[in-house]
Design a protein around this motif. Structure first.
Motif, PDB file in Angstrom:
ATOM      1  N   PRO A 263     -94.751 -18.356 -28.353  1.00  0.00           N
ATOM      2  CA  PRO A 263     -95.792 -19.031 -29.146  1.00  0.00           C
ATOM      3  C   PRO A 263     -95.951 -18.428 -30.530  1.00  0.00           C
ATOM      4  O   PRO A 263     -96.128 -19.142 -31.514  1.00  0.00           O
ATOM      5  CB  PRO A 263     -97.053 -18.838 -28.296  1.00  0.00           C
ATOM      6  N   ASP A 264     -95.906 -17.085 -30.605  1.00  0.00           N
ATOM      7  CA  ASP A 264     -96.083 -16.411 -31.895  1.00  0.00           C
ATOM      8  C   ASP A 264     -95.325 -15.085 -31.838  1.00  0.00           C
ATOM      9  O   ASP A 264     -95.756 -14.140 -31.172  1.00  0.00           O
ATOM     10  CB  ASP A 264     -97.560 -16.172 -32.182  1.00  0.00           C
ATOM     11  N   LEU A 265     -94.196 -15.035 -32.511  1.00  0.00           N
ATOM     12  CA  LEU A 265     -93.356 -13.842 -32.461  1.00  0.00           C
ATOM     13  C   LEU A 265     -94.086 -12.620 -33.013  1.00  0.00           C
ATOM     14  O   LEU A 265     -93.880 -11.498 -32.542  1.00  0.00           O
ATOM     15  CB  LEU A 265     -92.063 -14.088 -33.251  1.00  0.00           C
ATOM     16  N   SER A 266     -94.955 -12.838 -33.972  1.00  0.00           N
ATOM     17  CA  SER A 266     -95.661 -11.704 -34.584  1.00  0.00           C
ATOM     18  C   SER A 266     -96.597 -11.015 -33.597  1.00  0.00           C
ATOM     19  O   SER A 266     -97.000  -9.869 -33.814  1.00  0.00           O
ATOM     20  CB  SER A 266     -96.437 -12.168 -35.815  1.00  0.00           C
TER      21      SER A 266
ATOM     22  N   ALA B  77     -94.429 -27.498 -24.922  1.00  0.00           N
ATOM     23  CA  ALA B  77     -93.748 -27.781 -23.658  1.00  0.00           C
ATOM     24  C   ALA B  77     -92.814 -28.982 -23.772  1.00  0.00           C
ATOM     25  O   ALA B  77     -91.729 -28.993 -23.173  1.00  0.00           O
ATOM     26  CB  ALA B  77     -94.790 -28.010 -22.558  1.00  0.00           C
ATOM     27  N   VAL B  78     -93.213 -30.014 -24.509  1.00  0.00           N
ATOM     28  CA  VAL B  78     -92.347 -31.181 -24.681  1.00  0.00           C
ATOM     29  C   VAL B  78     -91.055 -30.780 -25.384  1.00  0.00           C
ATOM     30  O   VAL B  78     -89.968 -31.275 -25.069  1.00  0.00           O
ATOM     31  CB  VAL B  78     -93.078 -32.279 -25.483  1.00  0.00           C
ATOM     32  N   ASP B  79     -91.171 -29.868 -26.320  1.00  0.00           N
ATOM     33  CA  ASP B  79     -89.995 -29.405 -27.056  1.00  0.00           C
ATOM     34  C   ASP B  79     -89.041 -28.625 -26.150  1.00  0.00           C
ATOM     35  O   ASP B  79     -87.827 -28.591 -26.394  1.00  0.00           O
ATOM     36  CB  ASP B  79     -90.414 -28.540 -28.243  1.00  0.00           C
ATOM     37  N   ILE B  80     -89.563 -27.987 -25.116  1.00  0.00           N
ATOM     38  CA  ILE B  80     -88.705 -27.257 -24.173  1.00  0.00           C
ATOM     39  C   ILE B  80     -87.726 -28.216 -23.506  1.00  0.00           C
ATOM     40  O   ILE B  80     -86.544 -27.912 -23.337  1.00  0.00           O
ATOM     41  CB  ILE B  80     -89.560 -26.521 -23.116  1.00  0.00           C
ATOM     42  N   GLU B  81     -88.222 -29.404 -23.130  1.00  0.00           N
ATOM     43  CA  GLU B  81     -87.345 -30.384 -22.483  1.00  0.00           C
ATOM     44  C   GLU B  81     -86.266 -30.880 -23.446  1.00  0.00           C
ATOM     45  O   GLU B  81     -85.127 -31.112 -23.040  1.00  0.00           O
ATOM     46  CB  GLU B  81     -88.174 -31.555 -21.954  1.00  0.00           C
ATOM     47  N   LYS B  82     -86.606 -31.036 -24.699  1.00  0.00           N
ATOM     48  CA  LYS B  82     -85.585 -31.402 -25.688  1.00  0.00           C
ATOM     49  C   LYS B  82     -84.538 -30.309 -25.784  1.00  0.00           C
ATOM     50  O   LYS B  82     -83.333 -30.579 -25.847  1.00  0.00           O
ATOM     51  CB  LYS B  82     -86.241 -31.629 -27.058  1.00  0.00           C
ATOM     52  N   MET B  83     -84.994 -29.074 -25.788  1.00  0.00           N
ATOM     53  CA  MET B  83     -84.089 -27.934 -25.886  1.00  0.00           C
ATOM     54  C   MET B  83     -83.180 -27.857 -24.655  1.00  0.00           C
ATOM     55  O   MET B  83     -81.999 -27.514 -24.755  1.00  0.00           O
ATOM     56  CB  MET B  83     -84.915 -26.653 -26.010  1.00  0.00           C
TER      57      MET B  83
END
Length: 782
Positions: free
Chosen positions: A324-327, A374-380
């Motif tokens: 969510p936030d690498l920092s 989460a939607v982007d995870i399915e695209k990935m």
């Protein structure tokens, strides 16, 4: 000269008469309430001359939306009004007369026309409209319907993100009437055939059916569906076929642009890395580069520098990792901190693998915390296999170019699969002839059954070591005898030292032998001891005689005593040749059962693998009968191997015996030709298990003891599934009855092997005394 018409060459009239007819004939009769509503609006239209008959322009119609909207509800349902992308147009014209809010927001051009451009069309939108106009004329007036209904893809710029969006446009001509100006042209049979042949060629159609003879009255409905995700995914698949798309700056920039559209984020960046031994090769990091060379665009990072990093976490868990936030992540490594410093916040990291082995990572990143969900995870998840294949293919090609290995794609090919290689080679040559870039296509055979057999020379490693020890000890003893003879005459200290070093070497050899010891003895004798012989020969006749005996024992080719080793190697060679020749003879006849791939390996014994299946045959035909026949053939061949061993044993200088093994695995697998290794190999992580079992069976032990599974004169059959065991017992019963096998079959449980558990085995003795063991070779193939 082209007679290509335009939509303006047809007479097109905007009218709501077809809509009123629809209400009058289809809607009003079915519902009194709808009939009453229609009566009211019909009265309003009678009082509104602008809407009666032909309507002058879309602008005129737009002034009466209060009347049109209820009537248009049959074409534009209120239930989908806020979500559907649709509009009404004068037939085959550009300007909309009515549209949903989504249409006005996404596809409405300030000029009033439909926005954007057609995807990949060689012709203009006007051309497409003319083709569809003729298709409607031919269908309605001439009964010719050739299925010109394929939807169009229109690409527009999203007003919010500035990114491309793709819409599938489907026209609806339900409310369009087709008429003629005067009597319609008559088509004879020959003209109808010409129309059908040139159904999408307006230049031809206009000569037979002049557009001015036809009139379209009413309005057409255009419906659009957002297909951005599927279109972009398909485009990525096409792009990734070309390795330059991931290895060049321009290619990766194009990929990144598509990914931004797919994820709907204008600032999104993508990166790709490959695992190369103990380093990570960063192929592209999402930043713009003017270079177009892999070596310019890439950089190496030691794997140790990425320990516990988010990238390696993804690889270790073999799953997509969302950050969510690498920092906010703890204990950032230098590479992670550098990403944060560049503004990276949200990340999605996909591990890339091939054949069950991790080969790299692909990740996308956003400068907004929680910018990837989460939607982007399915695209990935859908993209990861595409990038895995592209990366694997690209790395293979890159390594081949670096090593300059590929001058020829393959060496000798087994006759059973030559047809497949010929087909691939022809396609490859054709592409090259056309000036297109080309590589030999992958040669993969799916759902093939492996049959593995082995006839191993028992104790060959120990016998080889013993032969080496004997030869080295003999040569050292002969050298020691020379030193003793010389020491009896001369008390030179170097002679005594040589004697000491020789005795020391002999003692070490007797206690064990290493590769270093073998080469060390040869070096010691040839570089230290033998140069002294010229000096020692003059001491006396006994020393000279001892030196002559040494020289007679040394092999003139190898320069060392080689009697025992030569005897051993000749024995192994004779036994291998006997078994190999027999196997080749049997294999040639076995091909008559069913053509199959056969591969033989020869070391201290013989092992072979057979692959058979429908995919390996040009006709795509395969039968269970063929599989069972070859399984029985394996048994008979193992019997023949044992018999030939017994027959040749008296002629061997070193006593040798053979153990025989059959691995039963009737689970289908896939094999792929590895162009880099010039051989077939199993394809896929699950199928590799078969190779693991094969490689470890020679170490298999009977459960609960120290006994090896394979024993001289016996056949061991290893299997995993009960049905395979039952099939093998049936074959054993038959062969015992025919005199091939002894009546001493024993079921065996095996100790677990590394990475392999639950194997079972049957073991049975070969009847070495019976003539049945070698009755006619033709019987061997059933």
């Amino acid at each position: 000269m082209s007679t290509f018409p335009t939509p303006d060459d047809f007479r097109t009239v905007l009218s709501i008469d077809p809509l009123l007819d629809f209400w009058r004939e289809k809607v009003a009769p079915k519902c009194p309430h709808m009939a009453e509503m229609f009566r009211v609006f019909e009265e309003k239209i009678q009082k509104t001359p602008d809407l009666k008959g032909d309507i002058d322009s879309p602008e005129v119609a737009a002034r009466y939306t209060d009347i049109l909207s209820p009537l248009m509800s049959v074409a534009f349902p209120s239930s989908t009004w806020d979500t559907e992308i649709s509009a009404a147009f004068t037939p085959f014209q550009h300007q909309a007369i009515y549209g949903t809010p989504a249409y006005h927001r996404l596809l409405f051009d300030p000029s009033g026309k439909i926005a954007g451009h057609l995807k990949g069309q060689h012709h203009t939108l006007d051309f497409q409209r003319v083709v569809r106009a003729y298709a409607l004329i031919l269908k309605r007036l001439y009964g010719i319907d050739q299925g010109i209904h394929s939807p169009l893809i229109r690409i527009v710029t999203d007003p919010t993100t500035g990114l491309e969006r793709h819409f599938q446009i489907t026209p609806d001509f339900q409310f369009v009437q087709v008429g003629t100006v005067g009597k319609p042209p008559v088509l004879n049979d020959r003209e109808r055939e010409r129309v059908i042949e040139h159904i999408a060629n307006p230049d031809v159609l206009t000569t037979l059916l002049p557009p001015g003879n036809f009139i379209f009255r009413g309005f057409a409905v255009m419906r659009a569906v957002d297909v951005t995700e599927s279109e972009i995914t398909s485009a990525l698949e096409r792009d990734l076929i070309d390795q330059e798309s991931i290895f060049s700056a321009d290619g990766f920039k194009r990929l990144q642009s598509r990914l931004r559209t797919l994820f709907g984020q204008p600032e999104l960046k993508a990166s790709l890395a490959a695992l190369q031994g103990d380093k990570v090769l960063i192929l592209n990091d999402g930043h713009t580069s003017e270079a177009n060379c892999l070596f310019t665009n890439s950089s190496h990072i030691p794997l140790t520098d990425l320990k516990h990093s988010v990238w390696l976490q993804s690889v270790e868990h073999a799953d997509i990792l969302r950050i969510p936030d690498l920092s906010k992540e703890p204990n950032l490594c230098p590479a992670e901190q550098e990403a944060v410093d560049h503004g990276v916040r949200a990340m999605l990291i996909a591990p890339l693998s091939f054949g069950g082995e991790a080969i790299g990572t692909f990740w996308v990143k956003s400068n907004r915390a929680n910018g990837l969900g989460a939607v982007d995870i399915e695209k990935m998840r859908h993209l990861a296999p595409l990038f895995s294949m592209a990366l694997k293919r690209g790395l293979d090609d890159m390594n081949n170019e670096i090593q300059a290995v590929i001058k020829e794609k393959c060496t000798a090919v087994h006759p059973s699969v030559e047809w497949r290689f010929r087909s691939a080679a022809v396609e490859h040559m054709e592409r090259l002839r056309q000036g297109k870039p080309s590589e030999m296509e992958p040669i993969v055979f799916k759902s093939v059954i492996p049959l593995f057999g082995q006839s191993d020379i028992r104790g060959s490693s120990e016998a080889r070591v013993h032969a080496i020890q004997s030869d080295l000890t003999e040569q050292l003893s002969l050298a020691g005898n020379i030193m003793r003879r010389a020491g009896e005459i001369k008390s030179w200290p170097l002679i005594d030292e040589f004697s000491f070093r020789i005795d020391q070497r002999i003692a070490r050899i007797k206690s064990g032998l290493s590769t270093e010891e073998e080469s060390g003895v040869a070096s010691f004798l040839q570089q230290d001891v033998e140069p002294s012989f010229s000096e020692l020969r003059g001491i006396g006749p006994s020393v000279s005689h001892a030196i002559d005996r040494y020289a007679e024992a040394v092999d003139p080719v190898t320069g060392v005593v080689y009697r025992k080793r030569k005897a051993f190697e000749e024995s192994v060679s004779r036994l291998n040749e006997r078994m190999s020749g027999y196997l080749d003879q049997q294999q040639a006849e076995a091909q008559q059962i069913f053509p199959h791939y056969f591969e033989k390996h020869q070391t201290d014994g013989i092992d072979y693998v057979i692959y058979l299946g429908a995919s390996m045959h040009p006709t795509g035909v395969h039968s269970v009968f063929s599989l069972n026949n070859l399984a029985l053939w394996q048994f008979k061949v193992a019997c023949g191997m044992a018999w030939h061993t017994r027959q040749i044993q008296p002629a061997l200088k070193v006593p040798l015996d053979t153990c025989h093994l059959i691995l039963v695995n009737h689970a289908p697998l896939s094999i792929r030709f590895r162009y880099d290794e010039k051989r077939f190999d199993v394809d896929g992580a699950y199928d590799v298990r078969h190779e693991i079992i094969k490689s470890r069976l020679d170490k298999a032990m009977v459960k609960g003891g120290r006994e090896r599974l394979t024993q001289p004169g016996r056949i061991a059959i290893v299997y995993a599934h009960p049905k395979e065991g039952r099939d093998m017992r049936r074959h054993i019963d038959y062969l015992q009855n025919r005199g091939y096998l002894l009546d001493d079959m024993e079921p065996i449980d095996l100790e677990d092997l590394p990475g392999v558990r639950g194997l079972k085995a049957l073991r049975v003795g070969v009847n070495l005394e019976a003539a049945a063991a070698v009755q006619g070779d033709r019987e061997m193939v059933g």
